[in-house]
Enzyme design. Structure first.
Site, PDB file in Angstrom:
ATOM      1  N   GLY C 229      15.830  33.565  21.576  1.00  0.00           N
ATOM      2  CA  GLY C 229      15.084  33.440  20.333  1.00  0.00           C
ATOM      3  C   GLY C 229      14.625  32.008  20.106  1.00  0.00           C
ATOM      4  O   GLY C 229      13.463  31.746  19.929  1.00  0.00           O
ATOM      5  N   PHE C 230      15.581  31.099  20.107  1.00  0.00           N
ATOM      6  CA  PHE C 230      15.308  29.666  19.916  1.00  0.00           C
ATOM      7  C   PHE C 230      14.620  29.402  18.592  1.00  0.00           C
ATOM      8  O   PHE C 230      13.926  28.404  18.438  1.00  0.00           O
ATOM      9  CB  PHE C 230      14.489  29.094  21.096  1.00  0.00           C
ATOM     10  CG  PHE C 230      15.021  29.524  22.437  1.00  0.00           C
ATOM     11  CD1 PHE C 230      16.247  29.037  22.885  1.00  0.00           C
ATOM     12  CD2 PHE C 230      14.339  30.436  23.217  1.00  0.00           C
ATOM     13  CE1 PHE C 230      16.771  29.450  24.098  1.00  0.00           C
ATOM     14  CE2 PHE C 230      14.866  30.858  24.433  1.00  0.00           C
ATOM     15  CZ  PHE C 230      16.086  30.362  24.868  1.00  0.00           C
ATOM     16  N   GLY C 457      22.096  34.586  22.648  1.00  0.00           N
ATOM     17  CA  GLY C 457      22.437  33.989  23.934  1.00  0.00           C
ATOM     18  C   GLY C 457      23.662  33.095  23.954  1.00  0.00           C
ATOM     19  O   GLY C 457      24.323  32.995  24.976  1.00  0.00           O
ATOM     20  N   ILE C 595      36.563  22.955  20.796  1.00  0.00           N
ATOM     21  CA  ILE C 595      35.756  23.879  21.591  1.00  0.00           C
ATOM     22  C   ILE C 595      36.495  25.219  21.681  1.00  0.00           C
ATOM     23  O   ILE C 595      37.606  25.309  22.193  1.00  0.00           O
ATOM     24  CB  ILE C 595      35.491  23.305  23.002  1.00  0.00           C
ATOM     25  CG1 ILE C 595      34.746  21.967  22.898  1.00  0.00           C
ATOM     26  CG2 ILE C 595      34.713  24.306  23.847  1.00  0.00           C
ATOM     27  CD1 ILE C 595      33.432  22.017  22.136  1.00  0.00           C
ATOM     28  N   PRO C 598      35.122  27.324  26.030  1.00  0.00           N
ATOM     29  CA  PRO C 598      34.617  26.224  26.882  1.00  0.00           C
ATOM     30  C   PRO C 598      33.483  26.642  27.810  1.00  0.00           C
ATOM     31  O   PRO C 598      32.539  25.894  28.006  1.00  0.00           O
ATOM     32  CB  PRO C 598      35.851  25.809  27.687  1.00  0.00           C
ATOM     33  CG  PRO C 598      37.011  26.246  26.860  1.00  0.00           C
ATOM     34  CD  PRO C 598      36.577  27.489  26.155  1.00  0.00           C
ATOM     35  N   LYS C 599      33.591  27.827  28.372  1.00  0.00           N
ATOM     36  CA  LYS C 599      32.573  28.219  29.350  1.00  0.00           C
ATOM     37  C   LYS C 599      31.207  28.395  28.693  1.00  0.00           C
ATOM     38  O   LYS C 599      30.204  27.848  29.160  1.00  0.00           O
ATOM     39  CB  LYS C 599      32.992  29.522  30.043  1.00  0.00           C
ATOM     40  CG  LYS C 599      32.138  29.847  31.256  1.00  0.00           C
ATOM     41  CD  LYS C 599      32.575  31.133  31.938  1.00  0.00           C
ATOM     42  CE  LYS C 599      33.591  30.870  33.025  1.00  0.00           C
ATOM     43  NZ  LYS C 599      33.809  32.060  33.886  1.00  0.00           N
ATOM     44  N   GLN C 604      25.842  26.236  26.764  1.00  0.00           N
ATOM     45  CA  GLN C 604      24.901  25.909  25.696  1.00  0.00           C
ATOM     46  C   GLN C 604      24.419  24.464  25.824  1.00  0.00           C
ATOM     47  O   GLN C 604      23.239  24.169  25.603  1.00  0.00           O
ATOM     48  CB  GLN C 604      25.545  26.131  24.342  1.00  0.00           C
ATOM     49  CG  GLN C 604      24.666  27.009  23.486  1.00  0.00           C
ATOM     50  CD  GLN C 604      25.151  27.124  22.078  1.00  0.00           C
ATOM     51  OE1 GLN C 604      26.330  26.941  21.794  1.00  0.00           O
ATOM     52  NE2 GLN C 604      24.258  27.438  21.174  1.00  0.00           N
ATOM     53  N   LYS C 667      32.698  22.955  15.399  1.00  0.00           N
ATOM     54  CA  LYS C 667      31.364  22.793  14.836  1.00  0.00           C
ATOM     55  C   LYS C 667      30.320  23.369  15.801  1.00  0.00           C
ATOM     56  O   LYS C 667      30.546  23.466  16.999  1.00  0.00           O
ATOM     57  CB  LYS C 667      31.074  21.311  14.597  1.00  0.00           C
ATOM     58  CG  LYS C 667      32.064  20.650  13.647  1.00  0.00           C
ATOM     59  CD  LYS C 667      31.595  19.283  13.180  1.00  0.00           C
ATOM     60  CE  LYS C 667      32.211  18.161  13.959  1.00  0.00           C
ATOM     61  NZ  LYS C 667      32.043  16.832  13.317  1.00  0.00           N
ATOM     62  N   GLU C 671      21.988  23.146  18.418  1.00  0.00           N
ATOM     63  CA  GLU C 671      20.905  22.178  18.209  1.00  0.00           C
ATOM     64  C   GLU C 671      21.193  20.853  18.922  1.00  0.00           C
ATOM     65  O   GLU C 671      20.330  20.307  19.606  1.00  0.00           O
ATOM     66  CB  GLU C 671      20.671  21.931  16.707  1.00  0.00           C
ATOM     67  CG  GLU C 671      20.768  23.150  15.794  1.00  0.00           C
ATOM     68  CD  GLU C 671      19.861  24.303  16.151  1.00  0.00           C
ATOM     69  OE1 GLU C 671      18.735  24.067  16.603  1.00  0.00           O
ATOM     70  OE2 GLU C 671      20.309  25.470  16.002  1.00  0.00           O
TER      71      GLU C 671
END
Lengths: 327, 206, 706
Positions: C229-230, C457, C595, C598-599, C604, C667, C671
């Site tokens: 989507g982004f 995603g 995190i 992690p994967k 991302q 968090k 972005e």
């Protein structure tokens, strides 16, 4: 897309007659360009003659001439042992084009017949003399970053997008064309045309004719060669500039040289003057630079593609430098 | 033996309908049919002429179909055969999401007319695993997280399998070049390359 | 026992690698029909006639919709012109605007019939020229954000050392791999199911309810798998409404999948931007003034603004900061947030200018940044909830080999290549909203979690399952997270890096509540409070227990400033003769709390870097202003990075929990993975060559001519 008719034949003669007698009929080989053009409405044949079954898939060396069937796929040609050994420049040019998937399907003949990638040609709502003669050229005065700097005309500044053809024109290939009256043979350099006042014609093949084979004479250009392609991303992009360079060196003196450029003209652009200059000269950077300068004589840019006036000679120098350095 | 290998007539539908001899053979009233063809209304009838036979294997299953020549292999798979694992990303051979194997070679199914695949054997992502057992490339993609949204993934995997089989997976650089026909907008590239390299280095026949 | 292991695979991996994952266009409904849009071929004006006769007579065509047969949408009758009402008037606002929709029984027939629709127009003068319009006083600009002043405005002008530069960015397009579209299927006259491609099933449901004036519960929006989507799927676009109208009209399910070229005009873009930065500093490298003025592109028929100048207000310790942001309405389709949105645009300018200042001061740009790194938020005058960027700078610098970098540009060569290093920072709000999650704990040992969130995603389900697994001590394979269906408990749209924080908090609350209930049930049954829940449920004769929790937005925004941070380090090689830039090394450091997965978190960050390569080097939607039309609206000419553009990418996480932001201490990072990256590349190109390219993308021609 209209629901065209689809005929398949395994006989060259039948294929020829089917297209010759019907103005709305055309051949389809790999289809990687034609189907794309049909989807965009750039072309709308009413009858497709599938020629994938034609017996034109041989690659053979006969009397020191490489015969390549027109229906050989780009990947089969690039992977061919004779090509790898004797014509590695062609191999590099082939590998620089498109993607592995497209090369598996795209044929040698189809690659030669592919249309320009000019955005104005592809968009049926824009003016384009190539698509619709007389409608004007969108690229002149528009986005012409990818466009030609040599042999342009007022009606069209599109470039031929092929990499393979840049390699072939450098290798003095010949094209064997079959038609109703039998076969004829033309030099590869004469196959594609400049746009002139008839940009709708990409090449000199006549309606109802079919490319059946290429012939390339064996040479000694398989040691010092390079295909340098400059593009906006590292792969799967059309050339801003590409250069095919091959040298035959004797004690660092150039006895034979071939230079051709892509992304600069309506046809694969052989650099004859630069070749003539280099012949018999030492393979030095200074001579490469001088040759590149000669190659650029007569170049004319259109704004967005002004950079090609610098990138093109630079790429020639780079291609020659890498070719020379190959052991 | 006919010179034309498929049985579609060489004429347009309208021309075809105008041939009275054939109408007689079909026991149809020429005028009515001709009018129908002119007005492009009688689709049921039109299908007889506009669809042509297609025999092909998909994932080892044989199909005998009738399709319009303009249908691409991609749309045939997705819309007719309900094999939606093969994705439409651009429909113009510019992204690789539709990659399938045709007679073992990776191709963009969006630029291949279905009828050009007569007699061929097509493998899609649905045909890669052996039952519940994932193909090693599929397993490696999961292990290395070679995807995010998953949309380009079937194409990436089909292309990756071919890349290894072709012998173009000998270094990361070579893998990157020979996988560049498969765009991933999520940007899983490094993970995909890791997956391919691992499968290649394990040396298992794939 | 800890079931939470570092290398957990994606929960939907098997579906995605086998082709079983079903995206919106892949639902085979009985009687399915196909829609194909007719886009306007003019840029502005009025439709004077639409001739649909040929199209309607074409084989298999069911109907042709346009404003002339104005399909029913009760909501459109209520006033207001924005958002754009599809098929409502004869007005054309941009080139490529959908003006008709053809519905036929097959995709091929609909596609062909769409070419037969003949639209006549009355053309009007238009303006799509962003750059020209900025200087043109006759083009009205709108204030995109209130002006901001801290201390003295334009203080940089009187500084000992100053940098004053202009930075440009072209239109970028999201272009996720999946083409946009929808399947609409009216079950009754006022009940509809849609299979959508959306980042927010609840938002889509609300939009549809509003347009058709039917109760939200009559609308089911399904969108389990979304092919990227982004940002572009953050709203329900006119083309989706058109399809829903069409389905109502033909009384059959209608599927619309738009074409790749339509993806450039019908579903938003990242707006072009023109930014001026003024930076002032003392000779010893202390920033004394930042002025950031930005112009962004928007449309004439709907307004769009984003946070282009936000970062300049708080990223560096400067007493004097002023910003201003304007938007320029053009006759183009309306933009929408694209990954990193305006912050990524702003970061390119600010982080380039910071690098320019470091160079002007002859300082290491890393040292310069550290020297001006504020301890507390200088905009709000409150502490950061957590910020570990000094550590991030250090770890990243070590990994990339920053000490190999020479401050003097053009110092390192390798054959025909020049080598350079660049760094940049990214920052994005770590906000948290409200979400509801239902948890069903079964006596068979399984846990089902449900929420109407999305996964475009990043791995929403994977993250949520891992949170629950850790809290509940249940193996991941026993936990299912259901999403992407508007009938599930409500959650906000997936955007702005908030999903993990927002929905994760609700998952956390559900798990805490389930554990308390289990403990209570255990006590009632005289069992140990640490007993396995399966035993507890059995003992209590309960097949399952169910808990629904709504988590609230973070309440501590007044006390703490909450952000995620990233530092991007890149090494580039620039070819002497051809101008080609290759990113040869990447180290991205994420400072985004704990995190969870992690994967997928690493993926991302990797994906953001790849997007950043595109922004920096290759992506540009080219508009021919004579026609108001894109000329490279395809994947061959709009260059998104390919495999060969991407080197190995090292990702480092600081991995320190921030419990002020949420109970997981985690968090968002969608972005920050991208924000700043393009600046790092531009800075590296400068370091390699001494050429400062202030206009993205940095294509070979710009390097040669620069």
């Amino acid at each position: 897309m209209i629901n065209f008719q689809f005929l398949r034949t395994s006989i060259v003669k039948t294929a020829l007659s089917l297209v010759a007698k019907d103005p709305k009929a055309t051949f389809i080989a790999g289809g990687t360009n034609l189907v794309d053009l049909m989807k965009r409405g750039v072309t709308a044949p009413e009858k497709l003659i599938d020629i994938n079954q034609l017996p034109l898939k041989q690659i053979e060396l006969k009397n020191n001439i490489l015969h390549i069937g027109a229906m050989v796929s780009n990947s089969a040609l690039a992977e061919n042992a004779i090509v790898k050994e004797k014509f590695p420049l062609l191999m590099l040019a082939l590998q620089s084009g498109a993607s592995a998937q497209l090369r598996n399907v795209a044929t040698v003949g189809g690659n030669m017949m592919q249309r320009t990638r000019c955005g104005y040609f592809y968009d049926t709502t824009m003016p384009c003399n190539k698509r619709q003669p007389g409608s004007g050229c969108g690229a002149i005065g528009g986005y012409n970053r990818m466009h030609a700097i040599f042999g342009t005309s007022e009606s069209c500044i599109a470039v031929h997008p092929s990499d393979m053809c840049v390699g072939l024109v450098a290798l003095d290939a010949q094209v064997v064309i079959a038609g109703a009256k039998g076969e004829r043979k033309i030099n590869f350099i004469d196959f594609h045309r400049l746009a002139g006042t008839t940009p709708e014609k990409d090449n000199n093949i006549q309606k109802g004719e079919l490319i059946v084979r290429l012939e390339i004479p064996v040479n000694n250009l398989n040691k010092n060669f390079h295909y340098q392609k400059v593009r906006d991303r590292s792969s799967y992009a059309f050339a801003l500039i590409s250069v095919a360079a091959a040298l035959e060196l004797k004690d660092d003196v150039i006895s034979t040289v071939r230079l051709a450029m892509g992304g600069v003209a309506h046809k694969p652009w052989r650099l004859v003057a630069a070749e003539n200059f280099l012949k018999g000269k030492a393979a030095t950077l200074a001579n490469f630079e001088a040759a590149a300068k000669i190659a650029m004589e007569g170049a004319k840019a259109f704004g967005e593609n002004d950079f090609k006036l610098k990138m093109a000679p630079n790429t020639i120098i780079e291609a020659l430098t890498v070719a020379k350095a190959k052991a | 033996m006919s010179e034309i290998d498929n049985n579609q007539s060489g004429d347009t539908r309208r021309d075809f309908l105008k041939k009275t001899s054939l109408f007689t053979a079909l026991s149809l009233t020429p005028l009515t049919v001709l009018k129908a063809a002119d007005n492009k209304v009688d689709e049921r009838f039109a299908e007889l002429f506009e669809k042509i036979p297609l025999n092909l294997k998909v994932n080892n299953k044989a199909y005998s179909l009738k399709v319009e020549p303009r249908v691409t292999l991609l749309d045939l798979l997705r819309e007719e055969l309900d094999l939606t694992g093969t994705k439409k990303g651009c429909d113009h051979g510019q992204c690789g999401a539709c990659t399938v194997h045709v007679d073992g070679a990776r191709v963009n199914s969006c630029l291949s007319l279905a009828v050009m695949n007569e007699g061929k054997s097509v493998t899609t992502i649905e045909g890669l695993a052996k039952g519940e057992e994932l193909h090693p490339m599929q397993a490696a993609f999961i292990k290395h997280d070679g995807f995010q949204c998953g949309y380009c993934t079937p194409g990436q995997i089909m292309s990756a399998v071919a890349c290894v089989r072709e012998g173009h997976a000998n270094s990361k650089e070579e893998i990157r070049e020979y996988m560049s026909g498969n765009i991933c907008r999520c940007g899983a590239y490094p993970n995909i390359v890791d997956a391919i390299q691992e499968v290649k280095e394990k040396g298992t026949a794939i | 026992m800890d079931f939470f292991v570092d290398e957990n695979d994606r929960v939907d991996g098997i579906e995605k690698v086998t082709g079983k994952a079903k995206y919106f266009a892949e639902f085979k409904l009985p009687g399915l029909t196909y829609g194909v849009l007719v886009p306007s071929t003019i840029t502005k004006g009025k439709i004077t006639a639409i001739d649909i006769k040929a199209a309607k007579n074409a084989p298999g065509v069911l109907d042709v919709l346009s404003h002339l047969n104005k399909p029913s949408a009760a909501g459109y009758e209520a006033g207001g012109g924005s958002p754009m009402k599809i098929f409502y008037t004869d007005e054309v606002f941009f080139n490529g605007q959908p003006v008709a929709l053809v519905v036929a029984d097959t995709f091929e027939r609909a596609t062909y019939a769409a070419t037969l629709v003949k639209v006549s127009y009355e053309k009007a003068a238009f303006n799509t020229d962003f750059k020209k319009s900025i200087a043109d006083a006759s083009v009205a600009k709108k204030q995109g954000q209130p002006p901001y002043v801290r201390g003295v405005a334009d203080a940089y002008k009187t500084a000992e050392v100053k940098v004053e530069q202009t930075y440009e960015m072209p239109v970028e397009t999201h272009n996720p791999m999946e083409l946009h579209g929808i399947i609409a299927d009216w079950r009754t006259n006022d009940q509809v199911t849609v299979y959508a491609k959306t980042q927010g099933v609840k938002a889509a449901q609300a939009t549809i309810a509003n347009v058709f004036k039917i109760p939200q519960e009559n609308i089911q929006v399904k969108s389990e798998f979304v092919g990227g989507g982004f940002g572009m799927a953050l709203r329900t676009w006119p083309l989706e409404i058109a399809t829903i109208m069409a389905s109502k009209q033909v009384k059959r399910p209608v599927k619309l999948v738009i074409t790749r070229d339509q993806m450039f005009t019908m579903v938003g873009n990242r707006p072009a931007a023109y930014q001026k930065i003024g930076l002032g500093a003392t000779k010893d490298g202390k920033i004394t003034g930042i002025t950031h003025t930005a112009f962004g592109q928007t449309s004439t028929y709907e307004n769009f603004t984003e946070g282009v100048v936000t970062m300049s207000k708080f990223m560096y310790a400067s007493e004097n900061v002023n910003t201003n942001y304007y938007v320029v309405p053009l006759d183009m389709s309306v933009p929408i947030w694209m990954r990193g949105p305006g912050e990524a645009t702003g970061a390119f300018a600010l982080e380039s200018a910071i690098d320019e200042m470091a160079h002007a001061l002859d300082m290491d740009p890393l040292e310069f940044r550290i020297k001006n790194d504020p301890e507390t938020d200088p905009m709000k005058n409150i502490p950061f909830s957590s910020k570990n960027i000094k550590e991030a700078y250090k770890l990243g610098a070590e990994k990339i080999g920053w000490n190999n970098r020479k401050n003097k540009p053009g110092s390192i060569t390798e054959g025909p290549w020049k080598i350079g290093y660049g760094v940049s920072i990214g920052v994005f709000n770590a906000s948290r909203g409200r979400a509801t999650v239902k948890g069903i704990l079964n006596a068979n040992g399984s846990l089902i979690l449900q929420s109407a969130t999305s996964d475009i995603g990043p791995g929403t389900g994977t993250g949520m399952v891992l949170i629950a697994s850790r809290l509940m001590n249940i193996p991941v394979e026993k936990i299912t997270f259901e999403l992407g269906d508007s009938s599930l408990p409500p959650a906000p749209s997936q955007g702005g890096s908030t999903t993990l924080s927002t929905v994760g908090t609700a998952v956390n609350d559900v798990c805490v509540s389930l554990k308390a209930t289990i403990a209570e049930l255990a006590a009632n049954a005289n069992m140990s409070t640490t007993s396995n829940f399966v035993e507890v449920l059995k003992k209590n004769n309960l097949p399952m227990i169910e808990v629904t929790k709504q988590s609230q937005a973070n309440q501590q925004g007044k006390e703490y400033s909450m952000y995620s941070f990233s530092i991007h380090f890149v090494q580039v090689k620039v070819h002497n003769l051809t101008g080609v830039v290759k990113v040869s090394k990447i180290v991205s450091v994420g400072d985004s709390g704990k995190i969870i997965s992690p994967k997928t978190a690493r993926s991302q960050m990797v994906g953001g870097a790849v997007g950043g390569i595109g922004m920096a080097l290759t992506e540009e939607a080219l508009l021919d202003n004579r026609y108001g039309k894109y000329v490279n609206n395809n994947f061959a000419d709009y260059h998104v990075p390919v495999h060969a553009d991407v080197p190995e990418i090292d990702v480092i996480f600081i991995d320190k929990p921030d419990y002020i932001v949420n109970p997981m201490g985690a968090k968002g990072m969608g972005e920050i993975a991208l924000i700043g990256f393009a600046g790092a590349v531009a800075n590296a190109v400068f370091n390699a060559t001494g050429k400062r390219i202030r206009s993205l993308p940095i294509t070979p021609d710009k390097v040669l001519e620069g």
